[in-house]
Scaffold this active site. Sequence first.
Site, PDB file in Angstrom:
ATOM      1  N   LYS A  72       0.844  -1.207   0.000  1.00  0.00           N
ATOM      2  CA  LYS A  72       0.000   0.000   0.000  1.00  0.00           C
ATOM      3  C   LYS A  72       0.878   1.256   0.000  1.00  0.00           C
ATOM      4  O   LYS A  72       0.620   2.209  -0.733  1.00  0.00           O
ATOM      5  CB  LYS A  72      -0.925  -0.002   1.231  1.00  0.00           C
TER       6      LYS A  72
ATOM      7  N   GLN B  66      -4.876  -1.426   9.613  1.00  0.00           N
ATOM      8  CA  GLN B  66      -4.806  -2.757   9.009  1.00  0.00           C
ATOM      9  C   GLN B  66      -5.420  -3.801   9.946  1.00  0.00           C
ATOM     10  O   GLN B  66      -5.100  -3.848  11.138  1.00  0.00           O
ATOM     11  CB  GLN B  66      -3.333  -3.110   8.697  1.00  0.00           C
TER      12      GLN B  66
ATOM     13  N   ASP C 272     -11.406   3.028   4.422  1.00  0.00           N
ATOM     14  CA  ASP C 272     -11.703   1.604   4.223  1.00  0.00           C
ATOM     15  C   ASP C 272     -13.195   1.324   4.097  1.00  0.00           C
ATOM     16  O   ASP C 272     -13.588   0.216   3.731  1.00  0.00           O
ATOM     17  CB  ASP C 272     -11.198   0.814   5.443  1.00  0.00           C
TER      18      ASP C 272
HETATM   19  N1  GUN Z   1      -7.154  -6.731   6.134  1.00  0.00           N
HETATM   20  C1  GUN Z   1      -7.508  -7.457   5.058  1.00  0.00           C
HETATM   21  N2  GUN Z   1      -8.092  -6.690   4.129  1.00  0.00           N
HETATM   22  C2  GUN Z   1      -8.111  -5.431   4.619  1.00  0.00           C
HETATM   23  C3  GUN Z   1      -8.583  -4.188   4.110  1.00  0.00           C
HETATM   24  O1  GUN Z   1      -9.130  -4.080   3.007  1.00  0.00           O
HETATM   25  N3  GUN Z   1      -8.407  -3.119   4.925  1.00  0.00           N
HETATM   26  C4  GUN Z   1      -7.836  -3.220   6.148  1.00  0.00           C
HETATM   27  N4  GUN Z   1      -7.728  -2.125   6.873  1.00  0.00           N
HETATM   28  N5  GUN Z   1      -7.395  -4.356   6.659  1.00  0.00           N
HETATM   29  C5  GUN Z   1      -7.526  -5.455   5.883  1.00  0.00           C
END
Ligand code: GUN
Length: 292
Positions: A53, A97, A119
């Site tokens: 990311k 995350q 998100d």
């Molecule tokens: N863990 C797995 N997929 C995601 C996501 O799309 N966003 C976040 N914040 N954590 C994750």
Amino acid sequence: MSAEIISGKQIAAEIRAELAKEVAEMKMKGVTPGLCVILVGDDPASKSYVTAKERACEEIGIYSDDNRLPADTSQEELIALIEKMNSDPAIDGILVQLPLPSHINEQEVLMHVSQKDVDGFHPINIGKMVLGQEAVLPCTPNGVVEMLVRKKVKIEGAHVVVVGRSNIVGKPVANMLIQKNGRGNATVTVCHTRTKDLKEQTLQADILIAAAGKPEMIRADMVKAGAVVIDVGVNRVEDATKKSGYRLVGDVAFDEVSQKASMITPVPGGVGPMTITMLLKSTVNLAKKRLG
Ligand code: GUN
């Protein structure tokens, strides 16, 4: 039949090029989109997602503020960091995350990520999504729908079967696809661990979305000939022939299912790059609010 491979990597590259242009224009107007990424602990899969990311932000010119906290960080410390980012004018989106270590209450923490919820995990955004209102949409399901749209897969009237009911993928993707709009109007069945006869359900799918987190659980005999198969799974399986000691496989047995489907996403290089791309897009969209 051998399926057409849907390259998420290629579609993601197209969208990222569009976004890079937009970001350059925003910068000329004095606004640099900013994303705060918070990782607690050292889960290897989460670490590699977060690194990807951060790299993607850099590539298209988004400012990223990376925060890697030790596994024993308290819930209060985490919330304090989120509040600090909430009042930082350089930050448009905050991403915590998941999963978080078990001593932290995920839902309580996510309540603090509201205006900058990139998100789409805050109950307000989820509520707006369910009601069909404008909302920040969760990145992975949004990436799945974007892929179907860009590949001109007919969603309207299609029978979509989703395997998995997670808050991050299964529930939102099902919701997005039943919406009465140009990216929805599908008939959706959601399957999970208590579904009585999974194969009976998956065989009905014109579009099959596998998001259960079980390596290669979708076999060829569970798929209707000509179906479009989207594999959201990212599973590490031991592989002594690899330097890392593991390889990535999806929830779909790719080799056999690709002989039956009309289109299929690979792992890696399918949904993964789309997830990150939709995160970039949502960050840019949140930053646009600063432009007025
Ligand atoms: N863990 C797995 N997929 C995601 C996501 O799309 N966003 C976040 N914040 N954590 C994750």
